[in-house]
Design a protein around this motif. Structure first.
Motif, PDB file in Angstrom:
ATOM      1  N   ASN A   1       0.814  -1.326  -0.105  1.00 29.68           N
ATOM      2  CA  ASN A   1       0.075  -0.072  -0.058  1.00 29.68           C
ATOM      3  C   ASN A   1       1.043   1.301  -0.024  1.00 29.68           C
ATOM      4  OD1 ASN A   1      -2.434  -1.409   0.115  1.00 29.68           O
ATOM      5  ND2 ASN A   1      -2.589  -1.279   2.193  1.00 29.68           N
ATOM      6  N   ARG A   2       1.993   1.127   0.672  1.00 24.16           N
ATOM      7  CA  ARG A   2       2.829   2.381   0.608  1.00 24.16           C
ATOM      8  C   ARG A   2       3.807   2.436  -0.453  1.00 24.16           C
ATOM      9  NH1 ARG A   2       3.287   0.228   6.063  1.00 24.16           N
ATOM     10  NH2 ARG A   2       2.378   1.741   7.578  1.00 24.16           N
ATOM     11  N   ASN A   3       3.753   1.331  -1.563  1.00 22.77           N
ATOM     12  CA  ASN A   3       4.919   1.313  -2.635  1.00 22.77           C
ATOM     13  C   ASN A   3       3.986   0.869  -3.851  1.00 22.77           C
ATOM     14  OD1 ASN A   3       7.525   1.615  -1.320  1.00 22.77           O
ATOM     15  ND2 ASN A   3       6.392   0.246   0.109  1.00 22.77           N
ATOM     16  N   PRO A   4       3.088   2.008  -4.699  1.00 17.65           N
ATOM     17  CA  PRO A   4       2.333   1.480  -5.599  1.00 17.65           C
ATOM     18  C   PRO A   4       3.217   0.998  -6.688  1.00 17.65           C
ATOM     19  CG  PRO A   4       2.458   4.008  -5.265  1.00 17.65           C
ATOM     20  CD  PRO A   4       2.995   3.313  -3.926  1.00 17.65           C
ATOM     21  N   ASN A   5       4.235   1.444  -7.087  1.00 15.04           N
ATOM     22  CA  ASN A   5       5.095   1.191  -8.066  1.00 15.04           C
ATOM     23  C   ASN A   5       5.339  -0.269  -7.985  1.00 15.04           C
ATOM     24  OD1 ASN A   5       4.744   3.508  -9.510  1.00 15.04           O
ATOM     25  ND2 ASN A   5       6.816   4.184  -8.685  1.00 15.04           N
ATOM     26  N   SER A   6       5.767  -0.899  -6.961  1.00 20.06           N
ATOM     27  CA  SER A   6       6.095  -2.005  -6.420  1.00 20.06           C
ATOM     28  C   SER A   6       4.737  -2.982  -6.541  1.00 20.06           C
ATOM     29  CB  SER A   6       6.622  -2.272  -5.044  1.00 20.06           C
ATOM     30  OG  SER A   6       7.988  -1.580  -5.010  1.00 20.06           O
ATOM     31  N   LEU A   7       3.555  -2.512  -6.228  1.00 20.90           N
ATOM     32  CA  LEU A   7       2.428  -3.199  -6.113  1.00 20.90           C
ATOM     33  C   LEU A   7       1.908  -3.508  -7.552  1.00 20.90           C
ATOM     34  CD1 LEU A   7      -0.160  -4.556  -5.059  1.00 20.90           C
ATOM     35  CD2 LEU A   7      -1.254  -2.355  -5.169  1.00 20.90           C
ATOM     36  N   SER A   8       2.169  -2.626  -8.486  1.00 15.24           N
ATOM     37  CA  SER A   8       1.924  -2.613  -9.937  1.00 15.24           C
ATOM     38  C   SER A   8       2.870  -3.985 -10.504  1.00 15.24           C
ATOM     39  CB  SER A   8       2.156  -1.583 -10.672  1.00 15.24           C
ATOM     40  OG  SER A   8       2.176  -1.597 -12.024  1.00 15.24           O
ATOM     41  N   ARG A   9       4.172  -3.669 -10.298  1.00 10.61           N
ATOM     42  CA  ARG A   9       5.083  -4.771 -10.580  1.00 10.61           C
ATOM     43  C   ARG A   9       4.742  -6.096 -10.006  1.00 10.61           C
ATOM     44  NH1 ARG A   9      10.418  -5.590  -8.122  1.00 10.61           N
ATOM     45  NH2 ARG A   9      11.355  -7.323  -9.216  1.00 10.61           N
ATOM     46  N   TRP A  10       4.145  -6.277  -8.826  1.00 14.27           N
ATOM     47  CA  TRP A  10       4.066  -7.453  -8.355  1.00 14.27           C
ATOM     48  C   TRP A  10       2.733  -8.274  -8.973  1.00 14.27           C
ATOM     49  CZ3 TRP A  10       5.620 -11.280  -5.287  1.00 14.27           C
ATOM     50  CH2 TRP A  10       4.734 -12.021  -4.754  1.00 14.27           C
ATOM     51  N   LEU A  11       1.581  -7.204  -9.209  1.00 19.16           N
ATOM     52  CA  LEU A  11       0.657  -7.818  -9.738  1.00 19.16           C
ATOM     53  C   LEU A  11       0.722  -8.196 -11.214  1.00 19.16           C
ATOM     54  CD1 LEU A  11      -1.939  -5.228  -8.479  1.00 19.16           C
ATOM     55  CD2 LEU A  11      -1.714  -7.190  -7.705  1.00 19.16           C
ATOM     56  N   LYS A  12       1.724  -7.744 -12.049  1.00 23.22           N
ATOM     57  CA  LYS A  12       2.135  -8.006 -13.441  1.00 23.22           C
ATOM     58  C   LYS A  12       2.930  -9.305 -13.412  1.00 23.22           C
ATOM     59  CE  LYS A  12       2.056  -3.119 -14.945  1.00 23.22           C
ATOM     60  NZ  LYS A  12       2.816  -2.221 -15.499  1.00 23.22           N
ATOM     61  N   GLN A  13       3.361  -9.644 -12.299  1.00 25.63           N
ATOM     62  CA  GLN A  13       4.358 -10.699 -12.303  1.00 25.63           C
ATOM     63  C   GLN A  13       3.564 -12.066 -11.919  1.00 25.63           C
ATOM     64  OE1 GLN A  13       7.971  -9.789  -9.864  1.00 25.63           O
ATOM     65  NE2 GLN A  13       8.751  -8.713 -11.423  1.00 25.63           N
ATOM     66  N   GLN A  14       2.417 -12.189 -11.769  1.00 21.41           N
ATOM     67  CA  GLN A  14       1.864 -13.242 -10.984  1.00 21.41           C
ATOM     68  C   GLN A  14       1.714 -14.336 -11.927  1.00 21.41           C
ATOM     69  OE1 GLN A  14       1.430 -13.551  -7.773  1.00 21.41           O
ATOM     70  NE2 GLN A  14       2.616 -11.611  -8.154  1.00 21.41           N
ATOM     71  N   ASP A  15       1.480 -14.212 -13.184  1.00 19.61           N
ATOM     72  CA  ASP A  15       1.663 -15.297 -14.390  1.00 19.61           C
ATOM     73  C   ASP A  15       2.949 -15.854 -14.358  1.00 19.61           C
ATOM     74  OD1 ASP A  15      -1.146 -15.356 -15.156  1.00 19.61           O
ATOM     75  OD2 ASP A  15      -0.466 -13.508 -16.499  1.00 19.61           O
ATOM     76  N   TYR A  16       3.916 -15.024 -14.366  1.00 18.36           N
ATOM     77  CA  TYR A  16       5.223 -15.648 -14.426  1.00 18.36           C
ATOM     78  C   TYR A  16       5.668 -16.394 -13.048  1.00 18.36           C
ATOM     79  CZ  TYR A  16      10.334 -15.147 -14.315  1.00 18.36           C
ATOM     80  OH  TYR A  16      11.830 -15.266 -14.285  1.00 18.36           O
TER      81      TYR A  16
END
Length: 163
Positions: A99-114
């Motif tokens: 919640n404090r790191n929105p860029n990291s959240l975006s990266r995390w969400l995009k990496q789930q398939d991988y």
């Protein structure tokens, strides 16, 4: 239990564990050192993340998240596997960081398939992990918690591959 892909196992397979550790132990890079710590203390870190001790879980998750932040490829899967365990056992602690790191959240969400493609193990084990995390997220406080709500949406749409 799900067996995770990790750089360490590749080096063991090549008979180069000592070379790997000695080649990175003197690096003055926090990402390299946290990865080495996770590799050498895998069972302890997993136990701490899974425990009800929130301080121990937070410390182990902090190390895992830091290592994930600077990792890619196989190392991203390895470090991500610790974070998955955190989402399962302590979703609010993991969410507080994302919640404090929105860029990291975006990266995390995009990496789930991988990430879920990189987890080794039987389909049923990996799918069970996904479902356990969904259950944990649904049991957490999703109100005003954009990272948990976003992650829940991604996991509900994710299909674990069957190999």
């Amino acid at each position: 239990m799900v067996k995770y892909v990790l750089l360490f196992s590749i080096f063991i397979a090549l008979g180069a564990r000592a070379d790997f550790e000695s080649s990175i132990k003197d690096h003055e890079d926090i990402g390299t050192q946290t990865l080495l710590y996770l590799v050498k203390n895998r069972d302890v870190v997993k136990s701490n993340i899974s425990s009800e001790d929130k301080l121990a879980a937070s410390q182990a998750l902090s190390t895992s998240i830091l290592s994930w932040e600077v990792s890619d490829g196989v190392n991203g899967i390895e470090t991500g596997s610790f974070i998955l365990l955190g989402w399962k056992h302590h979703p609010n602690i993991v969410a507080s960081w994302f919640n404090r790191n929105p860029n990291s959240l975006s990266r995390w969400l995009k990496q789930q398939d991988y990430l879920f493609n990189g987890l080794l193990g039987e389909y049923d084990e990996v799918e069970a992990l996904r479902l356990d995390i969904i259950k944990s997220l649904k049991g957490s406080n999703l109100e005003n918690n954009i990272s948990s709500a976003s992650y829940l949406e991604v996991l509900e749409d994710l299909e674990v591959p069957q190999y």
